[in-house]
Design a protein around this motif. Structure first.
Motif, PDB file in Angstrom:
ATOM      1  N   ASP A  18       0.790  -1.259   0.164  1.00  0.00           N
ATOM      2  CA  ASP A  18       0.090  -0.044  -0.099  1.00  0.00           C
ATOM      3  C   ASP A  18       0.696   1.312   0.057  1.00  0.00           C
ATOM      4  O   ASP A  18       0.503   2.433  -0.854  1.00  0.00           O
ATOM      5  N   GLN A  21       2.357   1.502  -3.543  1.00  0.00           N
ATOM      6  CA  GLN A  21       1.282   2.118  -4.511  1.00  0.00           C
ATOM      7  C   GLN A  21       0.837   3.557  -4.193  1.00  0.00           C
ATOM      8  O   GLN A  21       0.682   4.244  -5.076  1.00  0.00           O
ATOM      9  N   SER A  22       1.131   4.077  -2.856  1.00  0.00           N
ATOM     10  CA  SER A  22       0.892   5.501  -2.624  1.00  0.00           C
ATOM     11  C   SER A  22       1.831   6.404  -3.448  1.00  0.00           C
ATOM     12  O   SER A  22       1.487   7.154  -4.086  1.00  0.00           O
ATOM     13  N   ASP A  25       1.294   6.223  -7.117  1.00  0.00           N
ATOM     14  CA  ASP A  25       0.125   7.011  -7.451  1.00  0.00           C
ATOM     15  C   ASP A  25       0.571   8.656  -7.495  1.00  0.00           C
ATOM     16  O   ASP A  25       0.114   9.266  -8.230  1.00  0.00           O
ATOM     17  N   GLU A  26       1.294   8.826  -6.410  1.00  0.00           N
ATOM     18  CA  GLU A  26       1.773  10.460  -6.417  1.00  0.00           C
ATOM     19  C   GLU A  26       2.421  10.409  -7.330  1.00  0.00           C
ATOM     20  O   GLU A  26       2.449  11.859  -7.984  1.00  0.00           O
ATOM     21  N   THR A  28       2.662   9.208 -10.375  1.00  0.00           N
ATOM     22  CA  THR A  28       1.722   9.145 -11.816  1.00  0.00           C
ATOM     23  C   THR A  28       0.789  10.467 -11.786  1.00  0.00           C
ATOM     24  O   THR A  28       0.864  10.936 -12.939  1.00  0.00           O
ATOM     25  N   ILE A  29       0.202  10.894 -10.681  1.00  0.00           N
ATOM     26  CA  ILE A  29      -0.598  12.060 -10.740  1.00  0.00           C
ATOM     27  C   ILE A  29      -0.058  13.420 -10.549  1.00  0.00           C
ATOM     28  O   ILE A  29      -0.103  14.437 -11.211  1.00  0.00           O
ATOM     29  N   GLN A  81       4.657  -0.627 -11.219  1.00  0.00           N
ATOM     30  CA  GLN A  81       3.178  -0.935 -11.327  1.00  0.00           C
ATOM     31  C   GLN A  81       2.992  -2.451 -11.260  1.00  0.00           C
ATOM     32  O   GLN A  81       2.488  -3.087 -10.662  1.00  0.00           O
TER      33      GLN A  81
END
Length: 95
Positions: A18, A21-22, A25-26, A28-29, A81
């Motif tokens: 997790d 993944q966090s 995500d950070e 990626t975004i 990923q």
């Protein structure tokens, strides 16, 4: 798994995943930010402590790239990923 049992081992692995993944995500975004290095380092450490070698190595590759000033991380992000996804599946199937 032998020392902790599958449920506790899975719990530790999922928490490390997790965290990875966090960070993923950070990246990626939002892309690179002032806290990216610290977050990568923490996720790398958590993955290493829980034996998630593939995820750890993918995070470490991104850490090195960031340290070297690389800004195009798309290939490394894709590798991470894939590692997170496959490792999560394996952890969830842990018996």
């Amino acid at each position: 798994v032998q020392r902790l049992g599958p449920d506790k081992a899975r719990s530790f692995m999922i928490r490390a995943l997790d965290e990875a993944q966090s960070v993923l995500d950070e990246l990626t975004i939002e892309g690179l930010g002032p806290d990216t290095g610290r977050r990568l380092h923490a996720a790398t450490g958590a993955s290493g402590l829980t034996g998630l070698n593939l995820v750890e190595s993918r995070l470490r590759a991104i850490e090195r790239a960031v340290e070297l000033g690389r800004t195009d991380l798309a290939d490394l992000i894709a590798d991470l990923q894939g590692a997170v996804t496959s490792t999560r599946t394996a952890a969830e199937d842990l018996t």
